[in-house]
Motif scaffolding. Structure first.
Motif, PDB file in Angstrom:
ATOM      1  N   PHE A 201      -2.771   7.108 -11.648  1.00 25.42           N
ATOM      2  CA  PHE A 201      -4.015   7.059 -12.419  1.00 25.42           C
ATOM      3  C   PHE A 201      -3.789   7.754 -13.756  1.00 25.42           C
ATOM      4  CE2 PHE A 201      -5.024   6.691  -8.005  1.00 25.42           C
ATOM      5  CZ  PHE A 201      -5.968   5.682  -7.967  1.00 25.42           C
TER       6      PHE A 201
ATOM      7  N   ILE B 249       0.830  -1.203   0.000  1.00 28.01           N
ATOM      8  CA  ILE B 249       0.000   0.000   0.000  1.00 28.01           C
ATOM      9  C   ILE B 249       0.865   1.255   0.000  1.00 28.01           C
ATOM     10  CG2 ILE B 249      -1.789   1.252   1.269  1.00 28.01           C
ATOM     11  CD1 ILE B 249      -2.508  -1.534   2.423  1.00 28.01           C
ATOM     12  N   LEU B 250       1.976   1.159   0.686  1.00 25.56           N
ATOM     13  CA  LEU B 250       2.880   2.302   0.668  1.00 25.56           C
ATOM     14  C   LEU B 250       4.208   1.885   0.038  1.00 25.56           C
ATOM     15  CD1 LEU B 250       2.514   4.265   4.010  1.00 25.56           C
ATOM     16  CD2 LEU B 250       2.350   5.140   1.699  1.00 25.56           C
TER      17      LEU B 250
ATOM     18  N   LYS C 246      -3.098   1.982  11.352  1.00 28.41           N
ATOM     19  CA  LYS C 246      -2.636   2.473  10.043  1.00 28.41           C
ATOM     20  C   LYS C 246      -2.590   4.004  10.017  1.00 28.41           C
ATOM     21  CE  LYS C 246      -2.145   2.675   5.477  1.00 28.41           C
ATOM     22  NZ  LYS C 246      -0.857   2.417   4.872  1.00 28.41           N
TER      23      LYS C 246
ATOM     24  N   SER D 106      -2.487   7.902   0.953  1.00 32.21           N
ATOM     25  CA  SER D 106      -1.410   7.789   1.947  1.00 32.21           C
ATOM     26  C   SER D 106      -0.163   8.539   1.473  1.00 32.21           C
ATOM     27  CB  SER D 106      -1.020   6.328   2.183  1.00 32.21           C
ATOM     28  OG  SER D 106      -2.126   5.579   2.575  1.00 32.21           O
ATOM     29  N   GLU D 107       0.153   8.374   0.202  1.00 34.17           N
ATOM     30  CA  GLU D 107       1.352   9.043  -0.323  1.00 34.17           C
ATOM     31  C   GLU D 107       1.208  10.559  -0.266  1.00 34.17           C
ATOM     32  OE1 GLU D 107       1.947   7.190  -4.130  1.00 34.17           O
ATOM     33  OE2 GLU D 107       3.039   5.505  -3.225  1.00 34.17           O
TER      34      GLU D 107
ATOM     35  N   ARG E 268       4.623   9.062  10.198  1.00 37.38           N
ATOM     36  CA  ARG E 268       5.605   9.180   9.118  1.00 37.38           C
ATOM     37  C   ARG E 268       5.484  10.500   8.375  1.00 37.38           C
ATOM     38  NH1 ARG E 268       4.629   3.696   6.074  1.00 37.38           N
ATOM     39  NH2 ARG E 268       5.998   4.644   4.538  1.00 37.38           N
TER      40      ARG E 268
ATOM     41  N   THR F  81      -7.284  -0.545  -2.845  1.00 43.44           N
ATOM     42  CA  THR F  81      -5.848  -0.672  -2.582  1.00 43.44           C
ATOM     43  C   THR F  81      -5.086   0.460  -3.272  1.00 43.44           C
ATOM     44  OG1 THR F  81      -6.174  -3.047  -2.507  1.00 43.44           O
ATOM     45  CG2 THR F  81      -3.911  -2.297  -2.664  1.00 43.44           C
ATOM     46  N   TYR F  82      -5.473   0.762  -4.491  1.00 39.26           N
ATOM     47  CA  TYR F  82      -4.841   1.881  -5.207  1.00 39.26           C
ATOM     48  C   TYR F  82      -5.225   3.230  -4.604  1.00 39.26           C
ATOM     49  CZ  TYR F  82      -2.784  -0.939  -8.908  1.00 39.26           C
ATOM     50  OH  TYR F  82      -1.997  -1.811  -9.601  1.00 39.26           O
ATOM     51  N   HIS F  83      -6.483   3.347  -4.180  1.00 42.06           N
ATOM     52  CA  HIS F  83      -6.931   4.622  -3.594  1.00 42.06           C
ATOM     53  C   HIS F  83      -6.144   4.914  -2.314  1.00 42.06           C
ATOM     54  CE1 HIS F  83     -11.187   3.713  -5.403  1.00 42.06           C
ATOM     55  NE2 HIS F  83     -10.255   3.881  -6.319  1.00 42.06           N
ATOM     56  N   LEU F  84      -6.026   3.882  -1.492  1.00 42.41           N
ATOM     57  CA  LEU F  84      -5.357   4.079  -0.200  1.00 42.41           C
ATOM     58  C   LEU F  84      -3.887   4.442  -0.399  1.00 42.41           C
ATOM     59  CD1 LEU F  84      -5.328   4.056   2.853  1.00 42.41           C
ATOM     60  CD2 LEU F  84      -5.074   1.581   2.822  1.00 42.41           C
ATOM     61  N   ARG F  85      -3.300   3.819  -1.385  1.00 50.18           N
ATOM     62  CA  ARG F  85      -1.898   4.127  -1.660  1.00 50.18           C
ATOM     63  C   ARG F  85      -1.773   5.593  -2.104  1.00 50.18           C
ATOM     64  NH1 ARG F  85       1.851   0.456  -5.564  1.00 50.18           N
ATOM     65  NH2 ARG F  85       3.505   1.982  -5.807  1.00 50.18           N
ATOM     66  N   HIS F  86      -2.697   6.007  -2.933  1.00 49.21           N
ATOM     67  CA  HIS F  86      -2.695   7.385  -3.433  1.00 49.21           C
ATOM     68  C   HIS F  86      -2.852   8.393  -2.290  1.00 49.21           C
ATOM     69  CE1 HIS F  86      -5.001  10.914  -5.029  1.00 49.21           C
ATOM     70  NE2 HIS F  86      -4.049  10.895  -5.925  1.00 49.21           N
TER      71      HIS F  86
ATOM     72  N   LEU G  80       1.861  11.861   3.221  1.00 50.78           N
ATOM     73  CA  LEU G  80       3.294  11.983   3.490  1.00 50.78           C
ATOM     74  C   LEU G  80       3.874  13.226   2.808  1.00 50.78           C
ATOM     75  CD1 LEU G  80       4.591   8.298   3.107  1.00 50.78           C
ATOM     76  CD2 LEU G  80       3.734   9.451   5.142  1.00 50.78           C
TER      77      LEU G  80
END
Lengths: 162, 253
Positions: free
Chosen positions: A138, A115-116, B203, B143-144, B210, B136-141, B147
């Motif tokens: 995207f 995920i990260l 999470k 989360s990044e 971070r 899964t892609y949304h959360l990664r987006h 940060l």
């Protein structure tokens, strides 16, 4: 004309993906089954993404192709399970994608632990360089991410694994 | 309707409405994104949410058995009949608000749908399995972005911290359970949200940490969506979203 499964599958390979015309809907893996009951044809499809706007077009394109072949009694069913995965795109179709300028999905379906995670290194479909960088998760459609090649400086789409 | 159908209907409205409303909020970014790539990203994510909502509302309509379609449910219900989480209706305000809202919601969705995949209700399980791949892609987006904004410039840090603080009071509601949830938990259809809460907190704490952001202190948690009680923002959103089909009933794309 005798309507049989092989004929239908054959006709379906003539229906391109509206967004990625280099491959057809069978190669993409969205067609899950073909059933024939006397004269009626039932085709089951599954969406790549839940909000994929191409699904309606795919449905209409399938109906149109079959009608051109004088098959009138058609039912299109949409199922969600098993969920579509890029793993269903066959090797040959992956090569077609690459030639078309879209980097094919490089790994098995999405790694839930990443995920990260780090950005994956993707081969440039145009020059083959691995010196590429992700611009956006995207891209032009939900199923693609936007990359840039630092060797040939061209932007390109990457077909994401799901 | 049987008691089970009533509960499943209600549950699908909650999930479907939350997706619909946050999807609408994201779509408001169309043409306004901070950079072109981000504009496209937000719209792609909006599309996933609206797609998920279509599946859930269609199923809700089937379970209800009154011939209501996804469109009937989306466009012809009033504010008090909506069951979306308050968090999802919060305005975009600025990009930091959008990202904080999305991050809280994506994290919740990720752990929720991860377990809903095993729901005894086959349709809910199928929708969850499909949605999880996209989440899964949304959360990664999101989360990044947390940060980047948190560990970015002083201005970006201030903005994202403000957004986290302002939205925090709307996060508690995600895990509150009522009779419908308890009933469906016993049926093996819904989840124990206390377990989802633990994973969510872990999470969220990790990412905030971070991102060099601090976690807001415990505050009073706002609630109401399960009873159809919303913030003042939902009415305005629905007015815009529902205007066309309510004015031109026969309109077709």
């Amino acid at each position: 004309m005798v309507i049989n499964e092989a004929l239908i599958w054959n006709l379906l390979t003539e229906v391109p993906d509206p967004e990625v015309p280099a491959i057809n809907v069978v190669e993409l893996g969205v067609v899950r089954s073909v059933e024939i009951k006397q004269e009626a044809v039932c085709i089951t499809i599954t969406p790549t993404y839940t909000g994929c706007p191409a699904m309606k077009t795919i449905e209409q394109d399938i109906i149109q192709r079959l009608k051109e072949a004088q098959i009138i009694d058609i039912e299109i069913k949409t199922i969600l399970t098993p969920a579509w995965t890029t793993d269903w795109i066959k090797e040959e179709a992956r090569e077609k994608l690459r030639v078309y300028g879209i980097a094919p999905p490089e790994h098995s379906s999405a790694d839930k632990n990443s995920i990260l995670g780090k950005t994956k290194t993707i081969n440039c479909p145009l020059c083959g360089s691995r010196d590429t960088i992700m611009q956006s998760q995207f891209g032009s459609t939900a199923c693609k991410a936007l990359y840039k090649c630092k060797s040939c400086l061209e932007p390109f789409d990457y077909f994401k694994c799901i | 309707m049987t008691e089970l159908n009533k509960a499943v209907f209600e549950f699908c409205l909650r999930l479907g409405d939350s997706s619909l409303i946050i999807g609408h909020r994201l779509s408001e970014w169309c043409g306004h994104g901070p950079v072109l790539e981000e504009d496209i990203a937000l719209i792609n994510i909006a599309l996933d949410h609206i797609g998920r909502s279509r599946n859930l509302l269609t199923y809700a309509g089937q379970v209800e058995g009154k011939n209501r379609t996804e469109d009937d449910l989306a466009y012809h219900r009033n504010e008090r009949q909506f069951r979306n989480l308050l968090l999802t209706e919060f305005p975009n305000t600025d990009f930091a608000y959008t990202i904080a809202r999305q991050f809280f919601f994506d994290t919740y969705s990720f752990f929720l749908y991860q377990d809903l995949k095993n729901s005894k209700d086959e349709t809910i399980a199928a929708i969850a399995e499909k949605a999880l791949k996209e989440i899964t892609y949304h959360l990664r987006h999101s989360s990044e972005w947390m940060l980047r904004l948190g560990d970015g410039t002083k201005e970006s840090k201030d903005k994202i911290q403000n957004a986290v603080n302002a939205l925090w009071r709307y996060t508690g509601e995600m895990f509150m359970m009522d009779q419908v949830d308890e009933f469906l938990l016993n049926e093996g259809i819904a989840l124990d949200m206390n377990k989802v809460k633990l994973k969510w907190e872990e999470k969220v704490s990790d990412v905030l940490n971070r991102a060099t952001l601090y976690k807001p202190a415990d505050v009073y948690m706002q609630e109401g969506s399960k009873k159809g009680l919303h913030t003042e923002h939902l009415g305005f959103l629905l007015a815009e979203m529902q205007y066309l089909p309510r004015t031109h009933a026969e309109a077709k794309w």
